[in-house]
Write an enzyme that holds these catalytic residues in place. Structure first.
Site, PDB file in Angstrom:
ATOM      1  N   CYS A 208       1.472   0.238 -12.760  1.00  0.00           N
ATOM      2  CA  CYS A 208       1.124   0.016 -11.352  1.00  0.00           C
ATOM      3  C   CYS A 208       1.350   1.217 -10.445  1.00  0.00           C
ATOM      4  O   CYS A 208       1.112   1.118  -9.239  1.00  0.00           O
ATOM      5  CB  CYS A 208       1.885  -1.195 -10.822  1.00  0.00           C
ATOM      6  SG  CYS A 208       1.608  -2.684 -11.814  1.00  0.00           S
TER       7      CYS A 208
ATOM      8  N   HIS B  27       5.461  -1.606  -1.716  1.00  0.00           N
ATOM      9  CA  HIS B  27       4.910  -2.114  -2.970  1.00  0.00           C
ATOM     10  C   HIS B  27       4.782  -3.629  -2.866  1.00  0.00           C
ATOM     11  O   HIS B  27       3.750  -4.195  -3.221  1.00  0.00           O
ATOM     12  CB  HIS B  27       5.812  -1.702  -4.134  1.00  0.00           C
ATOM     13  CG  HIS B  27       5.253  -2.036  -5.479  1.00  0.00           C
ATOM     14  ND1 HIS B  27       3.990  -1.651  -5.876  1.00  0.00           N
ATOM     15  CD2 HIS B  27       5.788  -2.721  -6.526  1.00  0.00           C
ATOM     16  CE1 HIS B  27       3.772  -2.075  -7.113  1.00  0.00           C
ATOM     17  NE2 HIS B  27       4.833  -2.729  -7.519  1.00  0.00           N
TER      18      HIS B  27
ATOM     19  N   HIS C 270      -2.658  -7.687  -6.252  1.00  0.00           N
ATOM     20  CA  HIS C 270      -2.018  -6.536  -6.888  1.00  0.00           C
ATOM     21  C   HIS C 270      -3.025  -5.960  -7.864  1.00  0.00           C
ATOM     22  O   HIS C 270      -3.280  -6.530  -8.923  1.00  0.00           O
ATOM     23  CB  HIS C 270      -0.740  -6.978  -7.599  1.00  0.00           C
ATOM     24  CG  HIS C 270       0.070  -5.845  -8.138  1.00  0.00           C
ATOM     25  ND1 HIS C 270      -0.383  -4.547  -8.164  1.00  0.00           N
ATOM     26  CD2 HIS C 270       1.334  -5.801  -8.676  1.00  0.00           C
ATOM     27  CE1 HIS C 270       0.532  -3.768  -8.679  1.00  0.00           C
ATOM     28  NE2 HIS C 270       1.593  -4.506  -8.996  1.00  0.00           N
TER      29      HIS C 270
END
Length: 398
Positions: free
Chosen positions: A159, A292, A326
């Protein structure tokens, strides 16, 4: 400080793909691609996901090994960079423009469909090629599309993939290995990742709620976002118009656990402090933090502690994952593009209208509210990945 100037930005996600669509979604705090989008898991349960809205361009004119949904999504965003890239080609030549991109799924969704066809029909479809799901496929496609002959490769650090490419691009430019770099990333929805995160008990059936009470996991999304970077200030700017640049980048790898973050956010803090040092800035210079903010109990608790220690309790913070999902390997890039839109178009801070009350296990950071504006033209954006692979980027006016 050596600013790395952003000459163009293109993006396609659950927010939309045009300026009007993206700006409308950001201002309203809700995205069409997050509204009622559901994904059926292997155990037959349904979860919320973020889908890129709108029609994707055709790849019929491209070789079969590049005909993937991931590359379609990428092309939709790349079309928004065409003029800037063509100008750079004329100025620098095709061999002096590098391509460094991030991805974690590449064409896996096409591989899934091909495997199902094999199970049903006893053979793979004629359009299937193994290269479609190789991670390097994305950077090969982008380089081929623009007719570039310089360095090109894909970074895959889960990620943080498309955040790490900014750090790589800065090094390439400063070392004189390229005069311009296309950075960004693309990841498309596939059963492998959605079910994989479900196996970690990390996926939420409802719209995610970063830093909020009763948060219970992430919504996986898909996106593509790209920027063209160079050390030269854009010549198209008016004399009194500020440029937007990458001011600093910091990384860390705390290797605390293969999937769980360090509970105190030690690696996250190191990445943020390194970014501040790289930009020659202090905590007082940051006007907004794009967190995040995955909406998992572990991430939000540790990240809030790290932000509080590094930047204090007054800088506004939000996570844009309720607006995009995400997007895994593309997360850093799509969030960088959001930062670019806020800076370039003076948009309000991006906040989900579904944001809930500050959770009791989250450190007392200042959560941004709908309608808040950027008081200082400098934004820090975080992306954290499996294995403690962390990246923090700072964007701002120059």
């Amino acid at each position: 400080m050596t600013p790395v100037y952003i000459h163009a930005c293109g993006a396609h996600s659950a927010l939309g793909s045009t300026l009007d669509e993206i700006h409308s979604s950001l201002k309203r705090g809700i995205s069409p691609g997050m509204s009622g989008e559901r994904f059926r898991l292997n155990d037959d349960t349904m979860v919320t996901v973020g889908r890129a809205v709108g029609t994707l361009p055709s790849l019929e004119a491209f070789p079969s090994h590049q005909q993937t949904r991931n590359n379609q999504l990428a092309l939709s965003a790349l079309l928004q960079l065409s003029d800037a890239v063509n100008d750079a080609k004329a100025r620098f030549s095709p061999d002096r423009i590098a391509v460094v991109l991030g991805s974690s799924t590449s064409g896996i969704s096409d591989g899934e469909r091909a495997l199902k066809h094999h199970i049903d029909q006893g053979e793979f479809p004629k359009t299937y090629h193994y290269h479609q799901q190789e991670l390097g496929n994305l950077s090969d496609f982008v380089s081929d599309y623009f007719g570039l002959t310089g360095l090109h490769y894909t970074v895959s650090t889960a990620c943080s993939s498309s955040g790490r490419v900014f750090l790589t691009a800065k090094r390439l430019l400063k070392a004189g290995l390229a005069d311009a770099v296309i950075v960004g990333g693309a990841d498309s929805l596939c059963a492998l990742t959605v079910n994989g995160f479900h196996g970690l008990d990390s996926v939420s059936p409802e719209l995610c709620n970063p830093f909020g009470e009763n948060r219970n996991g992430i919504n996986i999304g898909e996106a593509a976002a790209f920027m063209l970077l160079s050390l030269e200030k854009p010549s198209t700017l008016a004399p009194d118009q500020p440029a937007i640049a990458l001011l600093g980048a910091g990384d860390s790898s705390d290797a605390h656990h293969i999937s769980a973050p360090h509970p105190e956010g030690d690696g996250a803090e190191r990445a943020m402090r390194k970014a501040l040092d790289d930009a020659h800035l202090t905590a007082r210079d940051i006007g907004y933090v794009n967190a995040h903010g995955t909406s998992t109990p572990l991430n939000d608790a540790m990240e809030s502690k790290a932000i509080l220690r590094t930047l204090g309790e007054h800088v506004p913070v939000s996570s844009t994952k309720p607006l995009t999902g995400h997007t895994l390997g593309a997360a850093s890039a799509i969030e960088a593009s959001i930062c670019w839109h806020v800076l370039k178009h003076a948009l309000p801070l991006p906040v989900s209208q579904h944001q809930q009350a500050h959770a009791t296990d989250v450190a007392p950071i200042r959560l941004a509210q709908l309608g808040d504006t950027l008081e200082k033209p400098t934004i820090l954006s975080n992306s954290f990945a499996f294995g403690g692979n962390n990246i923090s980027l700072i964007f701002g006016h120059v």
